[in-house]
Design a protein around this motif. Structure first.
Motif, PDB file in Angstrom:
ATOM      1  N   GLN A  58     -19.484 -32.603 -21.991  1.00 34.79           N
ATOM      2  CA  GLN A  58     -17.942 -32.436 -21.635  1.00 34.79           C
ATOM      3  C   GLN A  58     -17.208 -33.627 -20.778  1.00 34.79           C
ATOM      4  OE1 GLN A  58     -18.734 -28.584 -19.773  1.00 34.79           O
ATOM      5  NE2 GLN A  58     -17.072 -27.948 -21.027  1.00 34.79           N
ATOM      6  N   ASN A  59     -18.091 -34.349 -19.996  1.00 30.69           N
ATOM      7  CA  ASN A  59     -17.649 -35.413 -19.062  1.00 30.69           C
ATOM      8  C   ASN A  59     -17.830 -36.864 -19.908  1.00 30.69           C
ATOM      9  OD1 ASN A  59     -16.640 -33.739 -17.391  1.00 30.69           O
ATOM     10  ND2 ASN A  59     -18.789 -33.350 -16.359  1.00 30.69           N
ATOM     11  N   ALA A  60     -18.509 -37.035 -20.747  1.00 28.35           N
ATOM     12  CA  ALA A  60     -18.945 -38.428 -21.301  1.00 28.35           C
ATOM     13  C   ALA A  60     -17.547 -38.896 -21.917  1.00 28.35           C
ATOM     14  CB  ALA A  60     -19.832 -38.616 -22.180  1.00 28.35           C
ATOM     15  N   PRO A  61     -17.164 -39.985 -21.931  1.00 26.68           N
ATOM     16  CA  PRO A  61     -16.119 -40.544 -22.705  1.00 26.68           C
ATOM     17  C   PRO A  61     -16.003 -40.231 -24.101  1.00 26.68           C
ATOM     18  CG  PRO A  61     -16.840 -42.366 -21.119  1.00 26.68           C
ATOM     19  CD  PRO A  61     -17.860 -41.332 -21.322  1.00 26.68           C
ATOM     20  N   ARG A  62     -14.983 -39.758 -24.716  1.00 26.85           N
ATOM     21  CA  ARG A  62     -14.889 -39.714 -26.107  1.00 26.85           C
ATOM     22  C   ARG A  62     -15.629 -38.324 -26.616  1.00 26.85           C
ATOM     23  NH1 ARG A  62     -15.326 -44.719 -29.673  1.00 26.85           N
ATOM     24  NH2 ARG A  62     -17.436 -45.183 -28.640  1.00 26.85           N
ATOM     25  N   SER A  63     -15.845 -37.482 -25.541  1.00 24.94           N
ATOM     26  CA  SER A  63     -16.701 -36.428 -25.855  1.00 24.94           C
ATOM     27  C   SER A  63     -16.172 -35.075 -25.273  1.00 24.94           C
ATOM     28  CB  SER A  63     -18.064 -36.577 -25.504  1.00 24.94           C
ATOM     29  OG  SER A  63     -18.948 -35.548 -25.524  1.00 24.94           O
ATOM     30  N   ARG A  64     -16.250 -34.228 -26.038  1.00 24.11           N
ATOM     31  CA  ARG A  64     -15.794 -32.871 -25.560  1.00 24.11           C
ATOM     32  C   ARG A  64     -16.748 -31.624 -26.515  1.00 24.11           C
ATOM     33  NH1 ARG A  64     -11.580 -30.020 -28.678  1.00 24.11           N
ATOM     34  NH2 ARG A  64     -10.765 -31.493 -30.261  1.00 24.11           N
ATOM     35  N   VAL A  65     -16.774 -30.329 -25.898  1.00 26.47           N
ATOM     36  CA  VAL A  65     -17.467 -29.163 -26.658  1.00 26.47           C
ATOM     37  C   VAL A  65     -16.553 -28.205 -27.032  1.00 26.47           C
ATOM     38  CG1 VAL A  65     -18.885 -27.461 -26.362  1.00 26.47           C
ATOM     39  CG2 VAL A  65     -19.450 -29.539 -25.179  1.00 26.47           C
ATOM     40  N   ALA A  66     -16.498 -27.919 -28.213  1.00 28.11           N
ATOM     41  CA  ALA A  66     -15.447 -26.940 -28.916  1.00 28.11           C
ATOM     42  C   ALA A  66     -15.975 -25.489 -29.036  1.00 28.11           C
ATOM     43  CB  ALA A  66     -14.923 -27.668 -30.282  1.00 28.11           C
ATOM     44  N   ALA A  67     -17.311 -25.462 -29.293  1.00 26.81           N
ATOM     45  CA  ALA A  67     -17.896 -24.146 -29.698  1.00 26.81           C
ATOM     46  C   ALA A  67     -19.472 -24.083 -28.980  1.00 26.81           C
ATOM     47  CB  ALA A  67     -17.848 -23.859 -31.125  1.00 26.81           C
ATOM     48  N   THR A  68     -19.647 -22.886 -28.800  1.00 28.26           N
ATOM     49  CA  THR A  68     -21.334 -22.635 -28.197  1.00 28.26           C
ATOM     50  C   THR A  68     -21.824 -21.383 -28.981  1.00 28.26           C
ATOM     51  OG1 THR A  68     -22.665 -22.442 -26.368  1.00 28.26           O
ATOM     52  CG2 THR A  68     -20.547 -21.198 -26.188  1.00 28.26           C
ATOM     53  N   MET A  69     -23.059 -21.458 -29.026  1.00 29.34           N
ATOM     54  CA  MET A  69     -23.697 -20.499 -29.641  1.00 29.34           C
ATOM     55  C   MET A  69     -25.069 -19.644 -28.920  1.00 29.34           C
ATOM     56  SD  MET A  69     -26.653 -19.975 -31.796  1.00 29.34           S
ATOM     57  CE  MET A  69     -27.412 -18.516 -32.145  1.00 29.34           C
ATOM     58  N   ARG A  70     -25.202 -18.544 -28.992  1.00 30.43           N
ATOM     59  CA  ARG A  70     -26.089 -17.889 -28.025  1.00 30.43           C
ATOM     60  C   ARG A  70     -26.540 -16.758 -28.790  1.00 30.43           C
ATOM     61  NH1 ARG A  70     -28.037 -17.792 -21.935  1.00 30.43           N
ATOM     62  NH2 ARG A  70     -29.825 -16.902 -21.926  1.00 30.43           N
ATOM     63  N   ARG A  71     -27.680 -16.083 -29.372  1.00 30.72           N
ATOM     64  CA  ARG A  71     -28.176 -14.790 -29.867  1.00 30.72           C
ATOM     65  C   ARG A  71     -27.436 -13.627 -29.213  1.00 30.72           C
ATOM     66  NH1 ARG A  71     -34.206 -14.755 -30.669  1.00 30.72           N
ATOM     67  NH2 ARG A  71     -34.130 -15.885 -28.620  1.00 30.72           N
ATOM     68  N   ASP A  72     -27.318 -13.758 -27.771  1.00 29.13           N
ATOM     69  CA  ASP A  72     -26.418 -12.708 -27.144  1.00 29.13           C
ATOM     70  C   ASP A  72     -25.066 -13.192 -26.959  1.00 29.13           C
ATOM     71  OD1 ASP A  72     -25.578 -11.408 -24.784  1.00 29.13           O
ATOM     72  OD2 ASP A  72     -27.194 -10.976 -24.156  1.00 29.13           O
ATOM     73  N   LYS A  73     -24.251 -12.512 -27.837  1.00 21.32           N
ATOM     74  CA  LYS A  73     -22.601 -12.775 -27.759  1.00 21.32           C
ATOM     75  C   LYS A  73     -22.304 -12.865 -26.404  1.00 21.32           C
ATOM     76  CE  LYS A  73     -19.033 -14.099 -30.158  1.00 21.32           C
ATOM     77  NZ  LYS A  73     -18.568 -12.920 -31.185  1.00 21.32           N
ATOM     78  N   ALA A  74     -22.423 -11.876 -25.373  1.00 21.51           N
ATOM     79  CA  ALA A  74     -22.020 -11.839 -24.197  1.00 21.51           C
ATOM     80  C   ALA A  74     -22.121 -12.738 -23.564  1.00 21.51           C
ATOM     81  CB  ALA A  74     -22.320 -10.246 -23.658  1.00 21.51           C
ATOM     82  N   LYS A  75     -23.466 -13.243 -23.570  1.00 23.64           N
ATOM     83  CA  LYS A  75     -23.726 -14.554 -22.899  1.00 23.64           C
ATOM     84  C   LYS A  75     -23.020 -15.719 -23.320  1.00 23.64           C
ATOM     85  CE  LYS A  75     -28.190 -12.547 -20.985  1.00 23.64           C
ATOM     86  NZ  LYS A  75     -29.476 -12.724 -20.921  1.00 23.64           N
ATOM     87  N   ALA A  76     -22.960 -15.878 -24.588  1.00 27.71           N
ATOM     88  CA  ALA A  76     -22.455 -17.042 -25.163  1.00 27.71           C
ATOM     89  C   ALA A  76     -20.912 -16.884 -24.513  1.00 27.71           C
ATOM     90  CB  ALA A  76     -22.588 -16.857 -26.771  1.00 27.71           C
ATOM     91  N   GLU A  77     -20.354 -15.897 -24.610  1.00 30.00           N
ATOM     92  CA  GLU A  77     -18.686 -15.899 -24.357  1.00 30.00           C
ATOM     93  C   GLU A  77     -18.643 -16.220 -22.796  1.00 30.00           C
ATOM     94  OE1 GLU A  77     -17.996 -11.851 -25.689  1.00 30.00           O
ATOM     95  OE2 GLU A  77     -17.203 -12.587 -27.754  1.00 30.00           O
ATOM     96  N   ASP A  78     -19.531 -15.719 -21.835  1.00 31.02           N
ATOM     97  CA  ASP A  78     -19.538 -15.898 -20.664  1.00 31.02           C
ATOM     98  C   ASP A  78     -19.600 -17.411 -20.432  1.00 31.02           C
ATOM     99  OD1 ASP A  78     -19.981 -15.318 -17.849  1.00 31.02           O
ATOM    100  OD2 ASP A  78     -21.666 -16.043 -18.076  1.00 31.02           O
ATOM    101  N   PHE A  79     -20.484 -18.034 -20.959  1.00 31.37           N
ATOM    102  CA  PHE A  79     -20.909 -19.549 -20.699  1.00 31.37           C
ATOM    103  C   PHE A  79     -19.528 -20.276 -21.361  1.00 31.37           C
ATOM    104  CE2 PHE A  79     -21.999 -23.789 -22.314  1.00 31.37           C
ATOM    105  CZ  PHE A  79     -22.891 -24.317 -21.368  1.00 31.37           C
ATOM    106  N   ALA A  80     -19.157 -19.799 -22.478  1.00 23.63           N
ATOM    107  CA  ALA A  80     -17.856 -20.659 -22.897  1.00 23.63           C
ATOM    108  C   ALA A  80     -16.601 -20.378 -21.943  1.00 23.63           C
ATOM    109  CB  ALA A  80     -17.473 -20.155 -24.170  1.00 23.63           C
ATOM    110  N   ARG A  81     -16.496 -19.083 -21.501  1.00 23.68           N
ATOM    111  CA  ARG A  81     -15.427 -19.111 -20.609  1.00 23.68           C
ATOM    112  C   ARG A  81     -15.532 -19.939 -19.129  1.00 23.68           C
ATOM    113  NH1 ARG A  81     -15.815 -14.099 -20.835  1.00 23.68           N
ATOM    114  NH2 ARG A  81     -17.325 -13.776 -19.116  1.00 23.68           N
TER     115      ARG A  81
END
Length: 366
Positions: A58-81
Motif C-alpha cells: 500500500q505504501n510503495a510508490p506506484r502501488s496500491r491494493v484494490a482487493a483481498t481474498m480469504r476463505r473466511d469472508k468475514a475475516k477478508a471483509e474485516d481486513f479490507a475494512r
C-alpha cells in the motif's frame, strides 16, 4: 478456472521476444497503454500481510491494493475494512476476475502456492509470492515454467535490505580480500505448540520451521556470495514429526568458499549469527535475520531496518513490473534456495520429489 483475458493481444508476438528480453514491462506484456501503478489483489490475509507485506504493497510508490481474498469472508471483509481496501472475496477465481487488479500477491501457506499460482498465470497476471515459493524445488520449477512469459517474484525481502546490499557491495569490493568461508548458526528455544500451526504440517509447509525460517538464511547466503552446491546435511526431529534440527555443509558455486550452517529449534539458548571470513579478516553479522550491525575488523556499521520490512523489495517488484527493471528476488533465485532445502532434508523425508508428506513410510506409520 478464470481464463486469460483478451487484453493480452500481443502475447504471441512478445513470447518470441522474451528470448532476448527476459523481463518486459507490464504495459508491453498486456499490449496496452502503460499503467501508472500496480494494482494488487491479495490472496491470504494472515500475520505476514498485516505486519510486513500489506503495508508495503500500500505504501510503495506506484502501488496500491484494490482487493483481498480469504476463505473466511468475514475475516477478508474485516481486513479490507481496516486497511481501506475496496473489495473482499472468499474465492480465488472471484478475486482474479476483479476488473481493477493487474497483479497478484499470494500470502497463503506454501502448500497452496502452486495451485493458486497456476491460476494466476492462466489469468495473465504478474505474481509476487511469499517464501518459500512452494513446498519443494519441483513445485518451484513448475511455477517457473508457468510464468516463463510473466514476471514472478518471491518475498525473500532481505535481498533489498540496506544492511545486506551494503554488505554484498563491500564483499565484492574486496573489503575482506579473497572470501574463504561462511558460517551461520541459528538457535531458538522451543515454542509452545499452537493449534493449527501450518509450520508443523509438512503438507501445508513442505517441512518444519527450517523450511519457513531457514530458507531466509540460505537465500541470503546465495545473495551475498552466490549459489550453493555440494550440499551435505543431516536433519533430526521427533519420531513421526517434521525436522527440528539441521546441519549443513556446502560450497559456493565457482569458488573455493566453504560453508557451514546449523538450525536448532529446540535449543537451550537463542542465537542468530552469520560470519563471513576472508584473507584480510572477517565480518560478523549478529542478529542476522533482524538486526542492524555489521561488525568489521576496523569498526561497526549500523543500518536501520526498513519499516515496513518488505518495502524496499516491494518497491523493486513494482518497478520491475512497470518498467522491466531488475529485481533481486526472482523465480530462479528462489528455486535455487528450494533445491538447497531439498538437499538438506532429502534423507530425513526419504526423498522430496513427490508428495512425501502423504507417504506412510515417511512418518514410520505401519
Amino acid at each position: 478456472m478464470v481464463k486469460a483475458r483478451p487484453r493480452l493481444t500481443q502475447r504471441a508476438f512478445l513470447a518470441g521476444c522474451l528470448v532476448l528480453v527476459p523481463l518486459l514491462p507490464l504495459a508491453l506484456m498486456q499490449g496496452k497503454a502503460a499503467p501508472k501503478e500496480v494494482i494488487w489483489g491479495i490472496i491470504g490475509c494472515g500475520d505476514v500481510v498485516e505486519k510486513k507485506s500489506g503495508p508495503a504493497l500500500q505504501n510503495a510508490p506506484r502501488s496500491r491494493v484494490a482487493a483481498t481474498m480469504r476463505r473466511d469472508k468475514a475475516k477478508a471483509e474485516d481486513f479490507a475494512r481496516r486497511h481501506g481496501i475496496p473489495r473482499a472475496y472468499d474465492d480465488v477465481d472471484a478475486l482474479l476476475a476483479d476488473p481493477e487488479i493487474n497483479a497478484v500477491y499470494i500470502a497463503t501457506p506454501p502448500g497452496s502456492h502452486l495451485e493458486i499460482a497456476l491460476k494466476v498465470a492462466a489469468a495473465g497476471y504478474p505474481l509476487y509470492v511469499e517464501k518459500p515459493a512452494a513446498r519443494t524445488a519441483k513445485e518451484c520449477e513448475t511455477m517457473e515454467r508457468a510464468f516463463s512469459k510473466l514476471p514472478l517474484f518471491v518475498a525473500y525481502y532481505r535481498r533489498a535490505y540496506p544492511r545486506y546490499v551494503a554488505l554484498r557491495d563491500a564483499l565484492r569490493g574486496g573489503r575482506l580480500g579473497t572470501i574463504q568461508s561462511v558460517s551461520y548458526v541459528f538457535a531458538r528455544r522451543p515454542a509452545p505448540p499452537r493449534a493449527g500451526d501450518w509450520r508443523h504440517d509438512a503438507e501445508r509447509s513442505g517441512g518444519g520451521r527450517f523450511v519457513d525460517i531457514g530458507s531466509h538464511a540460505l537465500d541470503l547466503i546465495d545473495f551475498l556470495l552466490g549459489p550453493l552446491e555440494r550440499v551435505r546435511a543431516s536433519a533430526t526431529g521427533p519420531a513421526g514429526q517434521v525436522e527440528t534440527r539441521v546441519e549443513m555443509h556446502f560450497r559456493i558455486v565457482g569458488t573455493s568458499i566453504d560453508g557451514t550452517a546449523t538450525w536448532d529449534f529446540e535449543a537451550s539458548e537463542a542465537e542468530d549469527l552469520l560470519i563471513i571470513s576472508g584473507s584480510e579478516g572477517s565480518v560478523r553479522v549478529p542478529a542476522a535475520m533482524n538486526g542492524r550491525e555489521l561488525v568489521w575488523p576496523d569498526g561497526v556499521e549500523s543500518y536501520d531496518p526498513p519499516d515496513p520490512v518488505q518495502l524496499p523489495l516491494v518497491t523493486k517488484v513494482v518497478d520491475a513490473i512497470l518498467d522491466g527493471s531488475e529485481c533481486p528476488s526472482t523465480a530462479s533465485s528462489s528455486t535455487r534456495t528450494s533445491r538447497a532445502i531439498d538437499a538438506a532434508l532429502g534423507h530425513y523425508y526419504g526423498g522430496r520429489s513427490d508428495a512425501f508428506w502423504a507417504r506412510p513410510e515417511t512418518w514410520n506409520v505401519v
